[in-house]
Structures are given as structure tokens and as C-alpha cells.
Design a protein around this motif. Structure first.
Motif, PDB file in Angstrom:
ATOM      1  N   ASP B  30       0.798  -1.218   0.000  1.00 56.82           N
ATOM      2  CA  ASP B  30       0.000   0.000   0.000  1.00 56.82           C
ATOM      3  C   ASP B  30       0.837   1.279   0.000  1.00 56.82           C
ATOM      4  N   THR B  31       2.150   1.133   0.027  1.00 55.87           N
ATOM      5  CA  THR B  31       3.002   2.323  -0.084  1.00 55.87           C
ATOM      6  C   THR B  31       3.746   2.279  -1.406  1.00 55.87           C
ATOM      7  N   VAL B  32       3.931   3.457  -1.993  1.00 57.52           N
ATOM      8  CA  VAL B  32       4.660   3.564  -3.252  1.00 57.52           C
ATOM      9  C   VAL B  32       5.705   4.662  -3.114  1.00 57.52           C
ATOM     10  N   SER B  33       6.932   4.329  -3.458  1.00 53.21           N
ATOM     11  CA  SER B  33       8.021   5.300  -3.442  1.00 53.21           C
ATOM     12  C   SER B  33       8.556   5.471  -4.861  1.00 53.21           C
ATOM     13  N   TRP B  34       9.021   6.651  -5.139  1.00 52.48           N
ATOM     14  CA  TRP B  34       9.619   6.944  -6.448  1.00 52.48           C
ATOM     15  C   TRP B  34      11.079   7.343  -6.256  1.00 52.48           C
ATOM     16  N   TYR B  35      11.917   6.865  -7.176  1.00 52.25           N
ATOM     17  CA  TYR B  35      13.342   7.143  -7.151  1.00 52.25           C
ATOM     18  C   TYR B  35      13.796   7.580  -8.535  1.00 52.25           C
ATOM     19  N   GLN B  36      14.796   8.447  -8.539  1.00 52.34           N
ATOM     20  CA  GLN B  36      15.454   8.843  -9.777  1.00 52.34           C
ATOM     21  C   GLN B  36      16.858   8.248  -9.781  1.00 52.34           C
ATOM     22  N   GLN B  37      17.200   7.543 -10.851  1.00 56.25           N
ATOM     23  CA  GLN B  37      18.521   6.948 -10.948  1.00 56.25           C
ATOM     24  C   GLN B  37      19.230   7.491 -12.179  1.00 56.25           C
ATOM     25  N   ALA B  38      20.152   8.410 -11.958  1.00 55.60           N
ATOM     26  CA  ALA B  38      20.951   8.936 -13.061  1.00 55.60           C
ATOM     27  C   ALA B  38      21.966   7.880 -13.487  1.00 55.60           C
ATOM     28  N   LEU B  39      22.464   8.014 -14.688  1.00 60.91           N
ATOM     29  CA  LEU B  39      23.392   7.040 -15.250  1.00 60.91           C
ATOM     30  C   LEU B  39      24.621   6.893 -14.361  1.00 60.91           C
ATOM     31  N   GLY B  40      24.927   5.673 -13.963  1.00 61.80           N
ATOM     32  CA  GLY B  40      26.111   5.418 -13.152  1.00 61.80           C
ATOM     33  C   GLY B  40      25.969   5.757 -11.686  1.00 61.80           C
ATOM     34  N   GLN B  41      24.757   6.057 -11.254  1.00 62.14           N
ATOM     35  CA  GLN B  41      24.522   6.437  -9.860  1.00 62.14           C
ATOM     36  C   GLN B  41      23.537   5.489  -9.192  1.00 62.14           C
ATOM     37  N   PHE B  45      15.961   9.111  -3.666  1.00 59.44           N
ATOM     38  CA  PHE B  45      14.561   9.133  -3.232  1.00 59.44           C
ATOM     39  C   PHE B  45      13.889  10.436  -3.628  1.00 59.44           C
ATOM     40  N   ILE B  46      12.732  10.318  -4.289  1.00 55.64           N
ATOM     41  CA  ILE B  46      11.964  11.513  -4.647  1.00 55.64           C
ATOM     42  C   ILE B  46      10.884  11.747  -3.594  1.00 55.64           C
ATOM     43  N   PHE B  47       9.977  10.787  -3.453  1.00 53.20           N
ATOM     44  CA  PHE B  47       8.947  10.851  -2.405  1.00 53.20           C
ATOM     45  C   PHE B  47       8.268   9.501  -2.255  1.00 53.20           C
ATOM     46  N   GLN B  48       7.480   9.420  -1.176  1.00 50.19           N
ATOM     47  CA  GLN B  48       6.700   8.212  -0.908  1.00 50.19           C
ATOM     48  C   GLN B  48       5.243   8.583  -0.681  1.00 50.19           C
ATOM     49  N   TYR B  49       4.351   7.751  -1.186  1.00 47.62           N
ATOM     50  CA  TYR B  49       2.922   7.949  -0.989  1.00 47.62           C
ATOM     51  C   TYR B  49       2.336   6.807  -0.173  1.00 47.62           C
ATOM     52  N   TYR B  50       1.434   7.212   0.699  1.00 48.32           N
ATOM     53  CA  TYR B  50       0.697   6.241   1.517  1.00 48.32           C
ATOM     54  C   TYR B  50      -0.663   6.838   1.823  1.00 48.32           C
ATOM     55  N   GLU B  51      -1.698   6.043   1.690  1.00 46.75           N
ATOM     56  CA  GLU B  51      -3.080   6.512   1.912  1.00 46.75           C
ATOM     57  C   GLU B  51      -3.355   7.788   1.107  1.00 46.75           C
ATOM     58  N   GLU B  52      -2.874   7.772  -0.112  1.00 44.00           N
ATOM     59  CA  GLU B  52      -3.145   8.838  -1.095  1.00 44.00           C
ATOM     60  C   GLU B  52      -2.516  10.179  -0.717  1.00 44.00           C
ATOM     61  N   GLU B  53      -1.560  10.151   0.208  1.00 40.05           N
ATOM     62  CA  GLU B  53      -0.892  11.393   0.579  1.00 40.05           C
ATOM     63  C   GLU B  53       0.617  11.217   0.510  1.00 40.05           C
ATOM     64  N   GLU B  54       1.306  12.305   0.213  1.00 39.56           N
ATOM     65  CA  GLU B  54       2.757  12.286   0.218  1.00 39.56           C
ATOM     66  C   GLU B  54       3.231  12.237   1.660  1.00 39.56           C
ATOM     67  N   ARG B  55       3.926  11.172   2.009  1.00 33.90           N
ATOM     68  CA  ARG B  55       4.303  10.961   3.394  1.00 33.90           C
ATOM     69  C   ARG B  55       5.707  11.493   3.684  1.00 33.90           C
ATOM     70  N   GLN B  56       6.583  11.388   2.713  1.00 37.44           N
ATOM     71  CA  GLN B  56       7.943  11.877   2.904  1.00 37.44           C
ATOM     72  C   GLN B  56       8.498  12.285   1.548  1.00 37.44           C
ATOM     73  N   ARG B  57       9.351  13.286   1.552  1.00 38.42           N
ATOM     74  CA  ARG B  57       9.900  13.810   0.305  1.00 38.42           C
ATOM     75  C   ARG B  57      11.404  13.947   0.423  1.00 38.42           C
ATOM     76  N   GLY B  58      12.092  13.610  -0.649  1.00 36.19           N
ATOM     77  CA  GLY B  58      13.527  13.819  -0.720  1.00 36.19           C
ATOM     78  C   GLY B  58      13.843  15.218  -1.221  1.00 36.19           C
ATOM     79  N   ASN B  59      15.080  15.448  -1.582  1.00 36.82           N
ATOM     80  CA  ASN B  59      15.543  16.763  -1.983  1.00 36.82           C
ATOM     81  C   ASN B  59      15.306  17.013  -3.470  1.00 36.82           C
ATOM     82  N   PHE B  60      14.042  17.106  -3.838  1.00 35.37           N
ATOM     83  CA  PHE B  60      13.664  17.358  -5.226  1.00 35.37           C
ATOM     84  C   PHE B  60      12.750  18.568  -5.272  1.00 35.37           C
ATOM     85  N   PRO B  61      12.847  19.360  -6.362  1.00 39.10           N
ATOM     86  CA  PRO B  61      12.025  20.581  -6.445  1.00 39.10           C
ATOM     87  C   PRO B  61      10.546  20.268  -6.644  1.00 39.10           C
ATOM     88  N   ASP B  62       9.748  21.324  -6.506  1.00 42.52           N
ATOM     89  CA  ASP B  62       8.296  21.178  -6.626  1.00 42.52           C
ATOM     90  C   ASP B  62       7.852  20.788  -8.034  1.00 42.52           C
TER      91      ASP B  62
END
Lengths: 114, 115
Positions: B30-41, B45-62
Motif C-alpha cells: 500500500d506504499t509507493v516510493s519513487w526514485y530517480q537513478q541517473a546514469l552510473g549512480q 529518493f523523490i517521495f513516498q505515498y501512503y493513503e493517497e498522501e505524500e508521506r515523505q519527500r527527498g531533496n527534489f524541487p516542486d
């Protein structure tokens, strides 16, 4: 923020031999989880093994085992009887017991030589 | 049991455009997290969603935003694309109790190229 360091960008091992991949991490927390993930060329990240920090016993999964040194903040992965299918990028990851974010190292590319 | 699925597999966009990536979690998660993986890296962590809300956010712009639907599937939206947004975008799902809380299962990723 927690940091995870993998100091070996590339490693190679002869088929059927043993190889150890290194990982260190920095944290002020006492309770957390550590992971090794494998990412083959297909790109899909596959969980290899998990270690809970509160457990002193090192985790093992078939040919994969870890050497967890909590005081040294070290978490190495040993692959025994290496197989061609083990060739991949291996990532070490950290997760706090209180947070939801996984922190990944930069990875170690493992080549298995026939 | 289908694992984590993502669509599309590949995507090419132009600078300034907007993109939406989709993810369906593993059954029972029931939780979904998104990640960005640049080449060679490693994945970031971008953010995580739970119960249809953003629960935690990494250091990414709006410019990076997301959504989770009642069936637990999720979307990642990126506005005003930069060349630097070119990366593999990984979705990971997990549970929210017990051991499942500590696990994440990843999808195959969406390769985004910004030209």
C-alpha cells in the motif's frame, strides 16, 4: 542525512570463486535496516539480502551472506560459488527504522569471468 | 502474482514539456516510493505515498509531484523538464506493518530522455 559509501566501482570474480563487496554507512541512529540489491542489465532492482541492525547474527540467503559490523558501520556482501548470472550492479542501501526513505550507495559493478 | 509494474518503458520528451509516469504496486502493498537513478549512480529518493498522501519527500524541487489512487497505484509528474531530468525512474512498493515496512520491491523502471 545518512550516507552510504561503496568504494569499489568495479569488481571481478572467477566463476565458482568467492567475492566480497564492501559497503560503509554513516548514521547516528541505533535501529535501522541494511540491504543489498542487485540490478542486472534488465534494470530491475532485486533484493538480495536484508539485515536488521538489532540482530547480531549475520544474514544469509543461500550463496549470499553478509558481514555486519555495527560499531564499524560496515556491511559487506559475500557471494560464494559465483555464477554467471550473478553479474550485475550491486547496491548497498540503508533505511532508518523511523523513516521511509532508502539511501543507496553508488554501486559496484560485478563481472563474473567464465 | 504480478510484481511492481511501470509504464511506459521508455519516453522521450523535449525541454520544458511535462511528463507523467505510472506505477502499480505489488499485490498486498500500500506504499509507493519513487526514485530517480541517473546514469552510473544509485537511486535517489523523490517521495513516498501512503493513503493517497505524500508521506515523505527527498531533496527534489516542486516540479516533481505525485499522486496515489485508491487502488494504491501511483503517478509521478514532472513539469518544465530539464536536460538533467534524463534518468531511469524507479517505482518501489512496500507494506506498512511489520517486516513489510522494511522492504521495497522495485519495478523495471521508466527510462526518460529529455532532449
Amino acid at each position: 542525512a545518512q550516507t552510504v559509501t561503496q568504494s569499489q566501482p568495479e569488481m571481478s570474480v572467477q566463476e565458482a570463486e568467492t567475492v566480497t563487496l564492501s559497503c560503509t554507512y554513516d548514521t547516528s541512529e541505533s535501529d535501522y535496516y541494511l540491504f543489498w540489491y542487485k540490478q542486472p542489465p534488465s534494470r530491475q532492482m532485486i533484493l538480495v539480502i536484508r539485515q536488521e541492525a538489532y540482530k547480531q547474527q549475520n544474514a544469509t540467503e543461500n550463496r549470499f551472506s553478509v558481514n555486519f559490523q555495527k560499531a564499524a558501520k560496515s556491511f559487506s556482501l559475500k557471494i560464494s560459488d559465483s555464477q554467471l548470472g550473478d553479474a550485475a550492479m550491486y547496491f548497498c542501501a540503508y533505511r532508518s527504522n523511523t523513516g521511509n526513505q532508502f539511501y543507496f550507495g553508488t554501486g559496484t559493478s560485478l563481472t563474473v569471468i567464465p | 502474482d504480478a510484481g511492481v509494474t511501470q509504464s511506459p518503458t521508455h519516453l522521450i520528451k523535449t525541454r520544458g514539456q511535462q511528463v507523467t509516469l505510472r506505477c502499480s504496486p505489488k499485490s498486498g502493498h500500500d506504499t509507493v516510493s519513487w526514485y530517480q537513478q541517473a546514469l552510473g549512480q544509485g537511486p535517489q529518493f523523490i517521495f513516498q505515498y501512503y493513503e493517497e498522501e505524500e508521506r515523505q519527500r527527498g531533496n527534489f524541487p516542486d516540479r516533481f509531484s505525485g499522486h496515489q489512487f485508491p487502488n494504491y497505484s501511483s503517478e509521478l509528474n514532472v513539469n518544465a523538464l530539464w536536460l538533467g531530468d534524463s534518468a531511469l525512474y524507479l517505482c518501489a512498493s512496500g507494506g506498512n506493518t511489520g517486516l513489510a515496512l522494511s522492504e521495497q520491491y522495485f519495478g523495471p523502471g521508466t527510462r526518460l530522455t529529455v532532449t
